[in-house]
Design a protein around this motif. Structure first.
Motif, PDB file in Angstrom:
ATOM      1  N   VAL A   1      23.968 -61.792  -7.931  1.00  0.00           N
ATOM      2  CA  VAL A   1      25.162 -62.524  -7.488  1.00  0.00           C
ATOM      3  C   VAL A   1      26.302 -61.547  -7.205  1.00  0.00           C
ATOM      4  O   VAL A   1      26.983 -61.645  -6.175  1.00  0.00           O
ATOM      5  CB  VAL A   1      25.589 -63.570  -8.536  1.00  0.00           C
ATOM      6  CG1 VAL A   1      26.965 -64.137  -8.201  1.00  0.00           C
ATOM      7  CG2 VAL A   1      24.556 -64.690  -8.603  1.00  0.00           C
ATOM      8  N   ASN A   2      26.505 -60.584  -8.097  1.00  0.00           N
ATOM      9  CA  ASN A   2      27.577 -59.608  -7.895  1.00  0.00           C
ATOM     10  C   ASN A   2      27.351 -58.766  -6.647  1.00  0.00           C
ATOM     11  O   ASN A   2      28.295 -58.479  -5.898  1.00  0.00           O
ATOM     12  CB  ASN A   2      27.701 -58.697  -9.126  1.00  0.00           C
ATOM     13  CG  ASN A   2      28.280 -59.413 -10.331  1.00  0.00           C
ATOM     14  OD1 ASN A   2      28.949 -60.437 -10.189  1.00  0.00           O
ATOM     15  ND2 ASN A   2      28.011 -58.897 -11.533  1.00  0.00           N
ATOM     16  N   ARG A   3      26.099 -58.375  -6.410  1.00  0.00           N
ATOM     17  CA  ARG A   3      25.790 -57.573  -5.220  1.00  0.00           C
ATOM     18  C   ARG A   3      26.025 -58.377  -3.938  1.00  0.00           C
ATOM     19  O   ARG A   3      26.577 -57.862  -2.966  1.00  0.00           O
ATOM     20  CB  ARG A   3      24.339 -57.084  -5.274  1.00  0.00           C
ATOM     21  CG  ARG A   3      24.068 -56.043  -6.335  1.00  0.00           C
ATOM     22  CD  ARG A   3      22.611 -55.598  -6.309  1.00  0.00           C
ATOM     23  NE  ARG A   3      22.271 -54.732  -7.428  1.00  0.00           N
ATOM     24  CZ  ARG A   3      21.101 -54.107  -7.570  1.00  0.00           C
ATOM     25  NH1 ARG A   3      20.150 -54.278  -6.651  1.00  0.00           N
ATOM     26  NH2 ARG A   3      20.865 -53.334  -8.618  1.00  0.00           N
ATOM     27  N   VAL A   4      25.585 -59.619  -3.940  1.00  0.00           N
ATOM     28  CA  VAL A   4      25.789 -60.469  -2.760  1.00  0.00           C
ATOM     29  C   VAL A   4      27.279 -60.680  -2.523  1.00  0.00           C
ATOM     30  O   VAL A   4      27.775 -60.543  -1.390  1.00  0.00           O
ATOM     31  CB  VAL A   4      25.062 -61.819  -2.922  1.00  0.00           C
ATOM     32  CG1 VAL A   4      25.473 -62.797  -1.817  1.00  0.00           C
ATOM     33  CG2 VAL A   4      23.547 -61.611  -2.880  1.00  0.00           C
ATOM     34  N   GLN A   5      28.014 -60.985  -3.583  1.00  0.00           N
ATOM     35  CA  GLN A   5      29.448 -61.227  -3.419  1.00  0.00           C
ATOM     36  C   GLN A   5      30.186 -59.976  -2.963  1.00  0.00           C
ATOM     37  O   GLN A   5      31.188 -60.064  -2.240  1.00  0.00           O
ATOM     38  CB  GLN A   5      30.026 -61.772  -4.722  1.00  0.00           C
ATOM     39  CG  GLN A   5      29.570 -63.211  -4.989  1.00  0.00           C
ATOM     40  CD  GLN A   5      30.085 -63.786  -6.292  1.00  0.00           C
ATOM     41  OE1 GLN A   5      30.366 -63.041  -7.240  1.00  0.00           O
ATOM     42  NE2 GLN A   5      30.186 -65.100  -6.367  1.00  0.00           N
ATOM     43  N   ALA A   6      29.700 -58.803  -3.367  1.00  0.00           N
ATOM     44  CA  ALA A   6      30.317 -57.558  -2.913  1.00  0.00           C
ATOM     45  C   ALA A   6      30.057 -57.316  -1.422  1.00  0.00           C
ATOM     46  O   ALA A   6      30.889 -56.719  -0.723  1.00  0.00           O
ATOM     47  CB  ALA A   6      29.792 -56.382  -3.737  1.00  0.00           C
ATOM     48  N   LEU A   7      28.924 -57.772  -0.923  1.00  0.00           N
ATOM     49  CA  LEU A   7      28.582 -57.588   0.488  1.00  0.00           C
ATOM     50  C   LEU A   7      29.316 -58.568   1.402  1.00  0.00           C
ATOM     51  O   LEU A   7      29.588 -58.251   2.566  1.00  0.00           O
ATOM     52  CB  LEU A   7      27.072 -57.741   0.687  1.00  0.00           C
ATOM     53  CG  LEU A   7      26.221 -56.514   0.375  1.00  0.00           C
ATOM     54  CD1 LEU A   7      24.748 -56.901   0.337  1.00  0.00           C
ATOM     55  CD2 LEU A   7      26.452 -55.411   1.409  1.00  0.00           C
ATOM     56  N   ILE A   8      29.631 -59.747   0.894  1.00  0.00           N
ATOM     57  CA  ILE A   8      30.193 -60.807   1.753  1.00  0.00           C
ATOM     58  C   ILE A   8      31.410 -60.334   2.549  1.00  0.00           C
ATOM     59  O   ILE A   8      31.439 -60.487   3.778  1.00  0.00           O
ATOM     60  CB  ILE A   8      30.492 -62.078   0.927  1.00  0.00           C
ATOM     61  CG1 ILE A   8      29.183 -62.771   0.538  1.00  0.00           C
ATOM     62  CG2 ILE A   8      31.375 -63.049   1.716  1.00  0.00           C
ATOM     63  CD1 ILE A   8      29.331 -63.884  -0.490  1.00  0.00           C
ATOM     64  N   PRO A   9      32.431 -59.731   1.918  1.00  0.00           N
ATOM     65  CA  PRO A   9      33.602 -59.327   2.714  1.00  0.00           C
ATOM     66  C   PRO A   9      33.321 -58.150   3.652  1.00  0.00           C
ATOM     67  O   PRO A   9      34.127 -57.870   4.545  1.00  0.00           O
ATOM     68  CB  PRO A   9      34.642 -58.955   1.653  1.00  0.00           C
ATOM     69  CG  PRO A   9      33.867 -58.640   0.432  1.00  0.00           C
ATOM     70  CD  PRO A   9      32.646 -59.510   0.480  1.00  0.00           C
ATOM     71  N   ARG A  10      32.193 -57.485   3.466  1.00  0.00           N
ATOM     72  CA  ARG A  10      31.844 -56.357   4.328  1.00  0.00           C
ATOM     73  C   ARG A  10      31.074 -56.789   5.571  1.00  0.00           C
ATOM     74  O   ARG A  10      30.798 -55.962   6.447  1.00  0.00           O
ATOM     75  CB  ARG A  10      31.020 -55.335   3.536  1.00  0.00           C
ATOM     76  CG  ARG A  10      31.818 -54.662   2.427  1.00  0.00           C
ATOM     77  CD  ARG A  10      30.924 -53.896   1.466  1.00  0.00           C
ATOM     78  NE  ARG A  10      30.003 -53.002   2.165  1.00  0.00           N
ATOM     79  CZ  ARG A  10      28.914 -52.485   1.594  1.00  0.00           C
ATOM     80  NH1 ARG A  10      28.616 -52.791   0.335  1.00  0.00           N
ATOM     81  NH2 ARG A  10      28.138 -51.681   2.282  1.00  0.00           N
ATOM     82  N   GLY A  11      30.721 -58.059   5.654  1.00  0.00           N
ATOM     83  CA  GLY A  11      29.937 -58.551   6.787  1.00  0.00           C
ATOM     84  C   GLY A  11      30.753 -58.665   8.060  1.00  0.00           C
ATOM     85  O   GLY A  11      31.932 -59.029   8.031  1.00  0.00           O
TER      86      GLY A  11
END
Length: 281
Positions: free
Chosen positions: A146-156
């Motif tokens: 969950v933390n990894r996915v949430q960290a990627l979201i704003p970088r998309g």
């Protein structure tokens, strides 16, 4: 540590065979032609959707999967896992997250189901789903995934071209790009998914120029790294997607760039012929 399973929906545009190979449950979006409703990919293939689209006097509409479909999907996955990660498109463009939360809260309140709003759709959503599935298979904990996915979201980053603004306008998904409407349906705008909404990036007069500008933006912004997870998306125009991917592979030095065909639900709103790119910075 208990097993983790992934649930998503058809807007993730997963490659054929991926879901079955990795035990990912894909809940179908609903496509409506008048009074007739169909579960995307289950009751309505993409080819049949395009045939109906061309023959129909009125544009189709879509709705999110009903909560009952999520309940069934969650129950199937909970038979094999203790934790479910339910990964879905931006709540700004779809009611899917709301439906998933309703299913969890009303029917399975005790279950460990984490519903994630990715603020994106299509290729980048598919990338996040595939990364999450891979991490789960590798033994990464649910909290860390969950933390990894949430960290990627704003970088998309997602940029796309539509053949016409008509579908976005009539489907109500035009977001901040509504400023483009008003006698200008013939321009070829470059659009982006920003903060989960469709926004206008640049107004361009011809499709060729818009496509060239799309390539420029990717070359400017996309990291030269596999971690960029660059992909090309298309709505029923594989040859155009292949040409774009070939140009980007040459410019960026990537050996492979996956191509994702978006399904009927996304095509309903963006229109046939839509071409896009997704990556992470």
């Amino acid at each position: 540590m208990g097993a983790i399973r992934i649930v998503t929906d058809t807007t993730a545009s997963l490659p054929p065979g991926y879901a079955a190979a990795h035990a990912v449950e894909v809940v179908p979006q609903v496509v409506l032609f008048g009074e007739e409703s169909f579960f995307e990919e289950v009751q309505l293939s993409y080819a049949e959707f395009i045939r109906r689209l061309k023959a129909s006097a009125q544009l189709p509409t879509t709705s999110a999967p009903p909560p009952g479909e999520f309940v069934k999907a969650y129950q199937r996955q909970l038979a094999a896992a203790q934790t479910l990660l339910s990964i879905h498109p931006s709540s700004e463009v779809s009611g899917t997250v709301r439906s998933a939360l309703t299913a969890k809260n009303d029917s399975l309140p005790q279950a460990d189901i984490r519903v994630l709003d990715t603020r994106t759709v299509a290729g980048n959503l598919g990338t996040l789903v595939q990364l999450a599935a891979g991490w789960a298979e590798s033994g990464v904990s649910a909290d860390d995934i969950v933390n990894r996915v949430q960290a990627l979201i704003p970088r998309g980053r997602t940029y796309f071209l539509v053949a016409t603004l008509e579908y976005l306008q009539k489907g109500g998904r035009i977001g901040g790009a509504s400023a483009l409407i008003g006698g200008v349906l013939q321009i070829k705008p470059l659009l982006e998914l920003k903060s989960g909404r469709v926004e206008a990036l640049e107004k361009i007069r011809t499709h060729h120029r818009a496509l060239e500008r799309l390539k420029e933006i990717v070359i400017e912004q996309c990291p030269r790294s596999p971690d960029a997870h660059l992909c090309v998306m298309h709505a029923g125009d594989l040859p155009a997607a292949e040409r774009l991917a070939a140009d980007l592979k040459s410019a960026l030095g990537f050996a492979e760039i996956p191509l994702y065909g978006v399904g009927a639900a996304i095509t309903t709103h963006a229109g046939p012929g839509t071409l896009g790119v997704g990556f992470f910075v």
